[in-house]
Design a protein around this motif. Structure first.
Motif, PDB file in Angstrom:
ATOM      1  N   ILE A   1      37.406 -42.000  60.057  1.00  0.00           N
ATOM      2  CA  ILE A   1      36.608 -41.409  58.980  1.00  0.00           C
ATOM      3  C   ILE A   1      35.234 -42.084  58.964  1.00  0.00           C
ATOM      4  CG2 ILE A   1      36.469 -41.009  56.490  1.00  0.00           C
ATOM      5  CD1 ILE A   1      39.541 -41.368  56.394  1.00  0.00           C
ATOM      6  N   GLU A   2      34.185 -41.300  58.850  1.00  0.00           N
ATOM      7  CA  GLU A   2      32.836 -41.878  58.779  1.00  0.00           C
ATOM      8  C   GLU A   2      32.219 -41.741  57.402  1.00  0.00           C
ATOM      9  OE1 GLU A   2      30.455 -40.251  61.945  1.00  0.00           O
ATOM     10  OE2 GLU A   2      31.102 -41.904  63.256  1.00  0.00           O
ATOM     11  N   LYS A   3      32.502 -40.610  56.748  1.00  0.00           N
ATOM     12  CA  LYS A   3      31.947 -40.379  55.413  1.00  0.00           C
ATOM     13  C   LYS A   3      32.989 -39.649  54.595  1.00  0.00           C
ATOM     14  CE  LYS A   3      27.948 -38.427  54.990  1.00  0.00           C
ATOM     15  NZ  LYS A   3      26.889 -37.388  55.170  1.00  0.00           N
ATOM     16  N   LEU A   4      32.924 -39.817  53.296  1.00  0.00           N
ATOM     17  CA  LEU A   4      33.782 -38.967  52.467  1.00  0.00           C
ATOM     18  C   LEU A   4      33.153 -38.694  51.119  1.00  0.00           C
ATOM     19  CD1 LEU A   4      35.303 -40.658  50.091  1.00  0.00           C
ATOM     20  CD2 LEU A   4      37.016 -41.122  51.831  1.00  0.00           C
ATOM     21  N   MET A   5      33.717 -37.714  50.465  1.00  0.00           N
ATOM     22  CA  MET A   5      33.296 -37.291  49.148  1.00  0.00           C
ATOM     23  C   MET A   5      34.551 -37.046  48.344  1.00  0.00           C
ATOM     24  SD  MET A   5      32.333 -34.220  47.099  1.00  0.00           S
ATOM     25  CE  MET A   5      34.013 -34.045  47.374  1.00  0.00           C
ATOM     26  N   CYS A   6      34.594 -37.510  47.114  1.00  0.00           N
ATOM     27  CA  CYS A   6      35.792 -37.305  46.303  1.00  0.00           C
ATOM     28  C   CYS A   6      35.412 -36.948  44.878  1.00  0.00           C
ATOM     29  CB  CYS A   6      36.646 -38.585  46.316  1.00  0.00           C
ATOM     30  SG  CYS A   6      38.088 -38.485  45.229  1.00  0.00           S
ATOM     31  N   THR A   7      36.089 -35.947  44.356  1.00  0.00           N
ATOM     32  CA  THR A   7      35.898 -35.596  42.947  1.00  0.00           C
ATOM     33  C   THR A   7      37.268 -35.644  42.289  1.00  0.00           C
ATOM     34  OG1 THR A   7      35.209 -33.849  41.429  1.00  0.00           O
ATOM     35  CG2 THR A   7      35.984 -33.134  43.572  1.00  0.00           C
ATOM     36  N   ARG A   8      37.312 -36.236  41.116  1.00  0.00           N
ATOM     37  CA  ARG A   8      38.631 -36.355  40.482  1.00  0.00           C
ATOM     38  C   ARG A   8      38.572 -35.954  39.022  1.00  0.00           C
ATOM     39  NH1 ARG A   8      40.206 -42.741  39.899  1.00  0.00           N
ATOM     40  NH2 ARG A   8      38.221 -43.559  39.156  1.00  0.00           N
ATOM     41  N   GLN A   9      39.713 -35.509  38.498  1.00  0.00           N
ATOM     42  CA  GLN A   9      39.797 -35.002  37.129  1.00  0.00           C
ATOM     43  C   GLN A   9      41.007 -35.607  36.418  1.00  0.00           C
ATOM     44  OE1 GLN A   9      39.936 -32.609  39.839  1.00  0.00           O
ATOM     45  NE2 GLN A   9      37.712 -32.736  39.861  1.00  0.00           N
ATOM     46  N   SER A  10      40.908 -35.646  35.098  1.00  0.00           N
ATOM     47  CA  SER A  10      42.062 -36.042  34.274  1.00  0.00           C
ATOM     48  C   SER A  10      42.367 -34.863  33.367  1.00  0.00           C
ATOM     49  CB  SER A  10      41.726 -37.268  33.422  1.00  0.00           C
ATOM     50  OG  SER A  10      41.123 -38.270  34.207  1.00  0.00           O
ATOM     51  N   PHE A  11      43.234 -33.972  33.838  1.00  0.00           N
ATOM     52  CA  PHE A  11      43.499 -32.785  33.031  1.00  0.00           C
ATOM     53  C   PHE A  11      44.287 -33.121  31.774  1.00  0.00           C
ATOM     54  CE2 PHE A  11      42.318 -30.516  36.975  1.00  0.00           C
ATOM     55  CZ  PHE A  11      41.332 -29.720  36.421  1.00  0.00           C
ATOM     56  N   VAL A  12      45.168 -34.089  31.887  1.00  0.00           N
ATOM     57  CA  VAL A  12      45.763 -34.633  30.665  1.00  0.00           C
ATOM     58  C   VAL A  12      44.812 -35.738  30.220  1.00  0.00           C
ATOM     59  CG1 VAL A  12      47.718 -35.869  29.690  1.00  0.00           C
ATOM     60  CG2 VAL A  12      48.101 -34.005  31.324  1.00  0.00           C
ATOM     61  N   LYS A  13      44.095 -35.442  29.162  1.00  0.00           N
ATOM     62  CA  LYS A  13      42.930 -36.257  28.781  1.00  0.00           C
ATOM     63  C   LYS A  13      43.245 -37.742  28.627  1.00  0.00           C
ATOM     64  CE  LYS A  13      39.888 -32.901  28.498  1.00  0.00           C
ATOM     65  NZ  LYS A  13      40.541 -32.365  29.731  1.00  0.00           N
ATOM     66  N   SER A  14      44.425 -38.014  28.063  1.00  0.00           N
ATOM     67  CA  SER A  14      44.773 -39.410  27.789  1.00  0.00           C
ATOM     68  C   SER A  14      44.884 -40.253  29.058  1.00  0.00           C
ATOM     69  CB  SER A  14      46.097 -39.446  27.033  1.00  0.00           C
ATOM     70  OG  SER A  14      47.071 -38.696  27.749  1.00  0.00           O
ATOM     71  N   ARG A  15      44.883 -39.611  30.208  1.00  0.00           N
ATOM     72  CA  ARG A  15      45.015 -40.391  31.449  1.00  0.00           C
ATOM     73  C   ARG A  15      43.689 -40.976  31.927  1.00  0.00           C
ATOM     74  NH1 ARG A  15      49.023 -35.877  34.021  1.00  0.00           N
ATOM     75  NH2 ARG A  15      50.836 -36.537  32.819  1.00  0.00           N
ATOM     76  N   ALA A  16      42.595 -40.459  31.429  1.00  0.00           N
ATOM     77  CA  ALA A  16      41.294 -40.957  31.859  1.00  0.00           C
ATOM     78  C   ALA A  16      41.239 -42.455  31.589  1.00  0.00           C
ATOM     79  CB  ALA A  16      40.175 -40.234  31.099  1.00  0.00           C
ATOM     80  N   PRO A  17      40.643 -43.281  32.432  1.00  0.00           N
ATOM     81  CA  PRO A  17      39.836 -42.898  33.597  1.00  0.00           C
ATOM     82  C   PRO A  17      40.668 -42.552  34.838  1.00  0.00           C
ATOM     83  CG  PRO A  17      39.950 -45.267  33.466  1.00  0.00           C
ATOM     84  CD  PRO A  17      40.710 -44.752  32.273  1.00  0.00           C
ATOM     85  N   LEU A  18      42.002 -42.669  34.761  1.00  0.00           N
ATOM     86  CA  LEU A  18      42.778 -42.340  35.957  1.00  0.00           C
ATOM     87  C   LEU A  18      42.875 -40.833  36.113  1.00  0.00           C
ATOM     88  CD1 LEU A  18      45.615 -44.989  36.064  1.00  0.00           C
ATOM     89  CD2 LEU A  18      43.338 -45.017  37.063  1.00  0.00           C
TER      90      LEU A  18
END
Ligand SMILES: NC(=O)c1ccc[n+]([C@@H]2O[C@H](COP(=O)([O-])OP(=O)(O)OC[C@H]3O[C@@H](n4cnc5c(N)ncnc54)[C@H](O)[C@@H]3O)[C@@H](O)[C@H]2O)c1
Ligand SMILES: NC(=O)c1ccc[n+]([C@@H]2O[C@H](COP(=O)([O-])OP(=O)(O)OC[C@H]3O[C@@H](n4cnc5c(N)ncnc54)[C@H](O)[C@@H]3O)[C@@H](O)[C@H]2O)c1
Ligand SMILES: NC(=O)c1ccc[n+]([C@@H]2O[C@H](COP(=O)([O-])OP(=O)(O)OC[C@H]3O[C@@H](n4cnc5c(N)ncnc54)[C@H](O)[C@@H]3O)[C@@H](O)[C@H]2O)c1
Ligand SMILES: NC(=O)c1ccc[n+]([C@@H]2O[C@H](COP(=O)([O-])OP(=O)(O)OC[C@H]3O[C@@H](n4cnc5c(N)ncnc54)[C@H](O)[C@@H]3O)[C@@H](O)[C@H]2O)c1
Lengths: 388, 388, 388, 388
Positions: free
Chosen positions: B223-240
């Motif tokens: 791997i040379e580069k990556l891009m990641c987007t993440r969400q917490s659909f169950v709000k209480s899990r944020a920041p995970l």
């Protein structure tokens, strides 16, 4: 239930531009339009080669003198006739859609246009305005949307069966262009020529199809930002991509992805859409269009079947043969062409046509806009861009 | 062909930390280790609750005085015995792996550690160095990699059956955490607590699994580069995050994607990997692990079956029952534990163990590194980052 | 939920007759028996060739002097030991089962015997009587019955989920013997030799498997009449059949069919059972054993998954790893061996073992009886015969 | 490749008897016939109720005075017209086929008749003789036979790809009549009335479909003996069966089975055919008609896809849209109607039509004959009968 009874009083007099012998998509236009007496093929400019086009038209039972050498002649001559055409379908390579569509509207014709409608939202808006001014219908053939399972999905989502929508995963990823087949194959050649297809290949040619399905299923969700990365695995195709990933953020907090590819070796179509809600998901695959997977969290997966009583009534309206019998892509297109006919007839005679949706000019506009945004992102290093 | 004959002269004396009664993953460790006399369960600190742990150990036929209250006691006391343990498996929540693993190595034990090995590459490197210095084996239980179809895929790719590799699409996307089940369920609770799982939830818990499969199949791609987007659909899990997309660029020009999700409503595991080459693709799904789709562009799709003569010999080595009989996840894990045992025995007795691969400490390191890069991208606005 | 905790106080001292190196079915017996400390391999007469058998036993960690040249010696010598074996599994070619089983019972051993138990109902009854008199357990390894989906099916039927049972369609139809592979392959050779397998090949070897599944699912239905036609497509196999169809009438008016075949070219196992009721059907396929199709008339098909909460509790009892993780044939066998162990232990210590079913001697008897009836029909011109 | 170009110089003037509003099968006749200008709907006696029939015909764009009250009037009046009909399709309940077909032939019309053609081979032979004498085409709508995969199967078998044919397993087993729905449903009511359907229900209504597929695929194999057992699970249907099994012996030593059922609860169509040879098998399922499984013994299963270049040329002739796009039942019927049109045109104008097959009167005869033999067996206690 469709059983061939007339939808409008008299078939609409109709012509085609493009879709000649050997073309990929010409026959399905004719087959869909002519079904159930909605349209009647009265004239055409079927081929870039006038000679060939005329020969072909005659074989389609079109009168020889109504097989024209080009679209200009077609519109001009037909306008002079009492029984001249009322509508035209445009099934030519992409680069010509804008001008032919504009000319058709100026000739006061209803239009069915292949996607992409044009290359810039500016052009698209212009056509939209013109269409409205002329009170003409412009249908765009996102044909897969005519499958009954898509309507079922739309109704399920509207009725809250999935809960809040969180994720929309889409793909249209075939493998037929894994090698540089364009060297030999005319239908592929123009697809990878920027002069003819504009700024993108698979995003526009493939990705816009499932994107439109998502618009039908999720009419209220708006894209706010997106990111797109694209590749040309067959090097000679650059700058046009033969593979691309797009990730989108919607106004309701949902995310979406589209995988567009012509180098997914060994895959047939690979067009799929999966909509995931807080309670359940649905998944549809265009190669087995009569089934819809319905997966409620914590319950057994269910396979919904086209034509069955347990579906929403809206999803049964276009049934032609009852459940268990496979309908195919031709029926999906016919369903759309039927709606085009009813809408055209209503535009002409003042009837109502607002009890159903169809891929109209705004669908065409949206597709063009999405490709533009994708390209803008990709060309700036696959950065996130605000959706314009 | 595996038929139960011994792989090493004497079973390795072995203990577990964690994996107590009611734990998710404890039994498969025991089942895999004890199969075919590779290991023998001699001691343990099975539970955070010493009482419960002891009761459980006795039920596993462990002698009562070798059921210890915690891992420190376990390592300390066993070190004093002539017949003390030689190896330990660690199946505790993530936050404890690093310290227990370090302690085990200091106690001169071979280790099988659950993923993730630790939370930072720094820690991971430290463990790697320590393991090398002590000449101890550290296995990491990326259990799915033990399926024979994965080996077949690896061989096919190595032999060029797919042509040049262009695309690797991966996903591990289940739906079991579509709602905030952590409120009720102990095994889920710690998974969404950053203090215990570190900087990510699904990327580490789920995404690293198919990622490791890709490393087994494609050992030469970086791997040379990556891009990641993440969400917490169950709000209480944020920041995970409970959902994430990662896109990667490899040194050979290939692209890869990983969809990690615990909110894919209605899906069971949804772990899949599809590797696409210029000539053909392969696709594998962990819920039907005995089959491997092989799709050569322009040819009919083929379904390869575990245990059949037409596979590469390497993919037949771990067959236990011949084709047509479904093997499951337990066999996959047993295959890895067998390799762990042989490697440990070789480390102790100077034998050879370089004729096979297994997920060792470098696999653990890679997983940690990937999560770090994903998080760095995501936390900076889902930007592209150079892979560090 | 199974997690490795002991089911009985001490593992049962156990031996095998047959199942030597290179045998098809030997390893799964050992793997199933040794799992979770139910049995401990103490002795054996593993091979028709004593030398090879001894070498093999040693590789299985059996003490050299308890690797015997034949079953007679095994029973005789072990009987003299304080720590002599308590149970034996018989995994030899069919023609030897009767005599070895009888000898084992006379030696006061519990028995696990491969199917078919013997060749005539007379012999079968004799073994049944002997087993009862000796108070010994005789298990018969209809291994597929240990899959959790089979238990789910049994409970669904008992609870009336299918309505009245009308039709039971069964098949076990592989293609591995489409050609005369017996010329080269030792494991196949005896299978088509009437001296060793008795009066039938595929009826006994294959058909009895799904038949037993039907007995587990439908314990109350009795066959009243049947008709069987059989063929030897590989001519040299005659009079033994390599393909057969059986049709049955049950006492409740239901009908059943069994297709047994070894010449179903290209098929792997092809073992399936479909039970059709007045309200719904279920269908199970041994190659994807974790799923059970549930088809309620007028509703979408449902795919039930092993290990999920919505199943009946009885179908969850043997879960080892929770839903989504594929279990395989080894778990199915382990589940049966666990029940054998509990039943043996109960027979020895007066405990209870009547809260579960297992394929015992009456299952063996039923299989033999069914083959006899099929052969009687077939040999009389495929006529209908009253079930005897 | 079909693209809408004319197959014959002028569309055939055509009428329907039956197939009125609400009928099951009327629309697919019209849709298939009208496609690609092969036929033109000129007249009809669409309904048992003349009023309703006329209203319906008008909605189909038929001129009011050519919507007749019954078939007699239809044939009589049309015969008087210069532009009178040349062909008629009969889509009425079974009991009327014979007389209407006979009348049509006497009126010198080409006929497309629904199955079953009639109830006795005597009647069938009479129609056959009459058709020959009149030089009229009689097509019988075994519509599934028009799928391209059936042609591929036929070619594969002819080319020896399967080796010697040993086994043909067939089924058409849906669940829609699991309960006595005939009480409410008009289309079902006559199906279980012996006065209207003759001596059988599911054998004739369902079983003859896959039987005809086997005749297309295996034109050289002849049934020599058969055995049939039938049941009426919904008691009120007796003496008509709602479930039946037929076993057949062919002249080349092969065996065949047909499972016909309307009480296969939860199943949609369940029409399948599997042909097993000494080298390989093929399997086709009418609900996924674009795929054909090809299973060579000892090789990975292959999934052949409609429209792909690797198929035999004969299997590509009817492709309308290229591979990956699902065609459905409407295309299968259209393919047959196209052949009917070409054959009719050839009969009228002396052209050639012997380069393709279609289900003609001999197919109708064979179906009737098979049902007769089945019934004879069943009614004599499910005995084996020589095929007459
Ligand atoms: N909606 C869909 O699912 C779908 C699928 C395939 C193609 N398409 C679209 O349909 C259009 C046509 O694609 P195709 O694959 O059939 O292309 P093709 O190359 O196979 O055929 C194009 C046809 O247009 C004719 N033509 C070209 N220029 C013309 C002109 N100026 N005037 C008249 N005729 C002209 C050609 O002679 C040919 O007959 C494209 O815009 C394509 O994107 C849509
Ligand atoms: N490889 C895989 O496929 C896979 C699958 C599931 C879980 N896991 C990993 O396995 C580990 C355990 O997960 P789980 O789902 O079984 O967790 P769990 O919560 O179900 O069980 C954890 C067990 O560890 C015990 N424990 C906790 N702290 C302890 C300590 N300090 N000392 C001794 N015992 C202790 C608990 O009492 C419990 O028995 C995690 O790291 C998880 O990521 C891996
Ligand atoms: N339950 C099932 O699903 C299943 C599956 C396969 C086989 N079987 C049955 O298992 C039995 C064995 O079949 P297999 O396929 O493993 O056969 P195999 O020929 O592969 O192996 C037979 C083994 O028994 C040994 N043996 C033969 N005679 C012996 C004797 N007198 N004493 C000691 N050992 C002897 C041989 O040396 C060999 O190791 C058969 O009865 C068969 O029907 C059952
Ligand atoms: N080939 C196939 O796959 C297939 C499938 C379904 C039905 N069929 C056959 O098609 C035929 C019709 O079946 P259906 O299910 O459409 O029946 P249906 O009961 O749904 O419709 C019958 C139609 O015929 C009309 N009718 C009845 N008697 C008439 C008469 N004497 N004159 C004129 N019209 C008359 C009725 O008014 C009605 O419109 C049957 O023979 C059936 O076996 C074939």
């Amino acid at each position: 239930m469709i059983n061939g009874e007339k939808n409008i009083q008299k078939p609409i007099r109709w012509a085609m531009v493009g879709g000649g012998r050997g073309s990929q998509i010409g026959y399905i236009h004719r087959s869909a339009a002519l079904r159930d007496h909605n349209f009647q093929l009265a004239a055409g400019a079927f081929d870039i080669n006038p000679e060939r086009g005329k020969g072909f038209g005659i074989h389609l039972h079109v009168e020889p003198d109504r097989c024209y050498p080009d679209y200009k002649k077609l519109f001009e001559e037909e306008a002079k006739r009492e029984d001249g055409i009322q509508a035209v379908s445009i099934a030519t390579p992409n680069g010509t859609h804008y001008e032919i569509c504009k000319a058709a509207l100026h000739a006061d014709l209803h239009v069915v246009c292949e996607k992409p409608l044009c290359f810039t939202t500016e052009e698209a808006k212009e056509l939209e305005t013109l269409g409205k001014k002329k009170n003409r219908v412009v249908g765009v053939t996102y044909g897969y949307a005519g499958h009954q399972a898509i309507e079922q999905a739309r109704q399920m989502i509207a009725n809250g069966d999935l809960g809040d929508i969180r994720i929309v995963n889409m793909q249209f990823a075939h493998g037929f262009h894994s090698e540089a087949v364009e060297a030999e194959n005319a239908s592929t050649k123009w697809r990878v020529d920027p002069k003819i297809v504009g700024p993108s290949y698979v995003l526009g040619d493939l990705g816009t199809h499932p994107l439109y399905l998502s618009e039908v299923m999720l009419p209220d969700m708006k894209i706010e930002k997106l990111m797109c990365t694209r590749q040309s695995f067959v090097k000679s195709r650059a700058p046009l991509e033969d593979n691309a990933y797009t990730i989108m953020e919607y106004d309701n907090g949902a995310v979406g992805t589209v995988w567009s590819s012509a180098v997914n070796a060994g895959s047939m179509h690979g067009q799929k859409i999966r909509v995931i809600g807080s309670k359940a998901s649905i998944e549809w695959w265009d190669e087995q269009p009569n089934q819809l997977r319905y997966e409620i969290q914590g319950k057994p997966v269910q396979i919904l079947e086209r034509g069955m009583d347990y579906l929403y009534p809206e999803a049964l309206a276009d049934d032609r043969i009852s459940g268990g019998h496979p309908e195919g892509l031709f029926e999906a297109w016919s369903n759309l062409y039927t709606r085009f006919a009813i809408a055209m007839d209503a535009a002409d005679h003042g009837g109502e046509s607002n009890h159903f949706w169809y891929p109209g000019i705004e669908a065409g506009v949206k597709g063009v806009r999405w490709v533009e945004n994708c390209v803008r992102s990709a060309d700036n290093g696959a950065v996130w861009v605000d959706y314009q």
